[in-house]
Write an enzyme that holds these catalytic residues in place. Structure first.
Site, PDB file in Angstrom:
ATOM      1  N   LYS A  13      56.872  95.422 -12.419  1.00 21.01           N
ATOM      2  CA  LYS A  13      57.216  95.514 -14.175  1.00 21.01           C
ATOM      3  C   LYS A  13      56.036  96.181 -14.571  1.00 21.01           C
ATOM      4  CE  LYS A  13      57.606  91.098 -15.008  1.00 21.01           C
ATOM      5  NZ  LYS A  13      57.554  90.313 -13.862  1.00 21.01           N
ATOM      6  N   ARG A  85      60.179  85.072 -21.508  1.00 19.25           N
ATOM      7  CA  ARG A  85      60.324  84.550 -20.185  1.00 19.25           C
ATOM      8  C   ARG A  85      60.851  83.170 -20.496  1.00 19.25           C
ATOM      9  NH1 ARG A  85      55.491  86.741 -17.656  1.00 19.25           N
ATOM     10  NH2 ARG A  85      55.240  86.006 -15.458  1.00 19.25           N
ATOM     11  N   ARG A 124      48.183  92.364  -3.255  1.00 16.48           N
ATOM     12  CA  ARG A 124      48.102  92.960  -4.933  1.00 16.48           C
ATOM     13  C   ARG A 124      46.659  92.701  -5.154  1.00 16.48           C
ATOM     14  NH1 ARG A 124      51.700  91.921 -10.012  1.00 16.48           N
ATOM     15  NH2 ARG A 124      51.119  89.924 -10.042  1.00 16.48           N
ATOM     16  N   ARG A 157      44.075  88.312  -7.957  1.00  7.46           N
ATOM     17  CA  ARG A 157      44.255  87.557  -8.901  1.00  7.46           C
ATOM     18  C   ARG A 157      44.390  86.022  -8.521  1.00  7.46           C
ATOM     19  NH1 ARG A 157      49.260  89.754 -12.554  1.00  7.46           N
ATOM     20  NH2 ARG A 157      49.958  87.639 -12.485  1.00  7.46           N
ATOM     21  N   ARG A 168      55.129  80.172  -8.826  1.00  7.32           N
ATOM     22  CA  ARG A 168      55.518  80.963  -9.855  1.00  7.32           C
ATOM     23  C   ARG A 168      57.076  81.434  -9.679  1.00  7.32           C
ATOM     24  NH1 ARG A 168      51.444  85.378  -9.104  1.00  7.32           N
ATOM     25  NH2 ARG A 168      52.433  86.730 -10.487  1.00  7.32           N
TER      26      ARG A 168
HETATM   27  P1  ADP Z   1      53.620  88.325 -12.994  1.00  4.90           P
HETATM   28  O1  ADP Z   1      54.904  89.131 -13.877  1.00  4.90           O
HETATM   29  O2  ADP Z   1      53.335  89.093 -11.983  1.00  4.90           O
HETATM   30  O3  ADP Z   1      54.126  86.875 -12.907  1.00  4.90           O
HETATM   31  P2  ADP Z   1      52.228  88.504 -15.688  1.00  4.90           P
HETATM   32  O4  ADP Z   1      50.851  89.151 -15.805  1.00  4.90           O
HETATM   33  O5  ADP Z   1      53.257  88.819 -16.424  1.00  4.90           O
HETATM   34  O6  ADP Z   1      52.574  88.202 -14.099  1.00  4.90           O
HETATM   35  O7  ADP Z   1      51.935  86.975 -15.864  1.00  4.90           O
HETATM   36  C1  ADP Z   1      50.868  86.039 -15.710  1.00  4.90           C
HETATM   37  C2  ADP Z   1      50.716  84.599 -16.114  1.00  4.90           C
HETATM   38  O8  ADP Z   1      50.564  84.802 -17.596  1.00  4.90           O
HETATM   39  C3  ADP Z   1      52.249  84.007 -15.910  1.00  4.90           C
HETATM   40  O9  ADP Z   1      52.201  83.175 -14.848  1.00  4.90           O
HETATM   41  C4  ADP Z   1      51.706  82.839 -17.406  1.00  4.90           C
HETATM   42  O10 ADP Z   1      51.154  81.869 -16.799  1.00  4.90           O
HETATM   43  C5  ADP Z   1      51.556  83.657 -18.070  1.00  4.90           C
HETATM   44  N1  ADP Z   1      52.519  84.512 -19.016  1.00  4.90           N
HETATM   45  C6  ADP Z   1      52.545  85.983 -19.148  1.00  4.90           C
HETATM   46  N2  ADP Z   1      53.724  85.938 -19.926  1.00  4.90           N
HETATM   47  C7  ADP Z   1      54.167  84.833 -20.440  1.00  4.90           C
HETATM   48  C8  ADP Z   1      55.054  84.531 -21.163  1.00  4.90           C
HETATM   49  N3  ADP Z   1      55.917  85.497 -21.861  1.00  4.90           N
HETATM   50  N4  ADP Z   1      55.264  83.135 -21.625  1.00  4.90           N
HETATM   51  C9  ADP Z   1      54.460  82.263 -20.838  1.00  4.90           C
HETATM   52  N5  ADP Z   1      53.547  82.529 -20.115  1.00  4.90           N
HETATM   53  C10 ADP Z   1      53.296  83.954 -19.861  1.00  4.90           C
END
Ligand code: ADP
Ligand code: ZN
Length: 219
Positions: A13, A85, A124, A157, A168
């Site tokens: 994404k 999310r 990654r 990360r 996750r």
């Molecule tokens: P990925 O899509 O690879 O899981 P992101 O960079 O989108 O990674 O998100 C990393 C972390 O940030 C998530 O695991 C969560 O802890 C937090 N996070 C990101 N977006 C949200 C959201 N909309 N609601 C709650 N937590 C979020």
């Protein structure tokens, strides 16, 4: 135009949203990037969010909704990546958008099978400064550990370590997959198989977005 890009961790994404934002002029809004910037700056929200993020848990809805609220309107349109999310976040977005001129126009689901996701995430790395993603196997920075884009430091990360990745994926199934059902019950979700090369996936996404733009007839 408002587009929600959905998909499990590792679906690509962030990479695709960044490219699409360059090609369309739309604003890329990534709650993950915003949160990592909060963590890096040591803000109150960053301190709160860090523990949740490192474990692979979601940051509580209340904080996410407050953080994103003032960004959801932009003249060139927005591309949402990583938000909403949870169903609570999706409903909050709908409510906030009622105050503006247009609702969510397109929801695109990028699907990738689980083995491929786990492989991608374990490979990654990310620039801590500008958030440019790298694949250590197929697309590493030209100098190890140093970002080609900004010279910042590139590292894996904490939440891409295997223990957090498994968690996750479960969080995605339990809390985020229902958001897809929520959108499906309100309208269309466009499905994109996101297993090809980044260029192939970019092409598919660009076509999808073009067909959804006002004045173009989708077929
Ligand atoms: P990925 O899509 O690879 O899981 P992101 O960079 O989108 O990674 O998100 C990393 C972390 O940030 C998530 O695991 C969560 O802890 C937090 N996070 C990101 N977006 C949200 C959201 N909309 N609601 C709650 N937590 C979020
Ligand atoms: Zn960088």
């Amino acid at each position: 135009m408002r587009i929600v890009l959905m998909g499990p961790p590792g679906a690509g994404k962030g990479t695709q949203a960044r490219r699409l934002s360059e090609s369309t002029g739309m604003k890329h809004l990534s709650t993950g990037d915003m949160l990592r910037a909060e963590v890096a700056s040591g803000s109150e929200l960053g301190l709160l969010a860090k523990g949740f993020m490192d474990r692979g848990d979601l940051v509580p809805d209340f904080h996410i909704i407050a953080m994103i609220q003032q960004h959801i309107d932009h003249p060139a349109g927005i591309l949402l990546d990583g938000f909403p999310r949870t169903v609570v976040q999706a409903k909050a977005l709908d409510e906030a958008l009622e105050q503006t001129t247009t609702p969510v126009d397109q929801v695109i689901h990028m699907s990738v099978d689980i083995d491929e996701l786990v492989k991608r995430l374990s490979n990654r790395a990310l620039c801590g400064d500008c958030q440019t993603p790298y694949s250590l196997e197929s697309d590493p920075p030209s100098q190890p550990g140093i970002c080609d884009n900004c010279g910042g430091s590139v590292a894996v990360r904490v939440d891409d370590r295997p223990e957090a990745v498994t968690h996750r994926m479960k969080v995605y199934q339990d809390l985020t997959a229902p958001v897809l059902d929520y959108y499906k019950s309100h309208g269309d979700v466009v499905e994109i198989v996101a297993t090809g090369s980044p260029d192939e996936v970019f092409e598919k996404l660009s076509q999808t977005i073009k067909s959804g733009m006002p004045g173009v007839n989708a077929n």
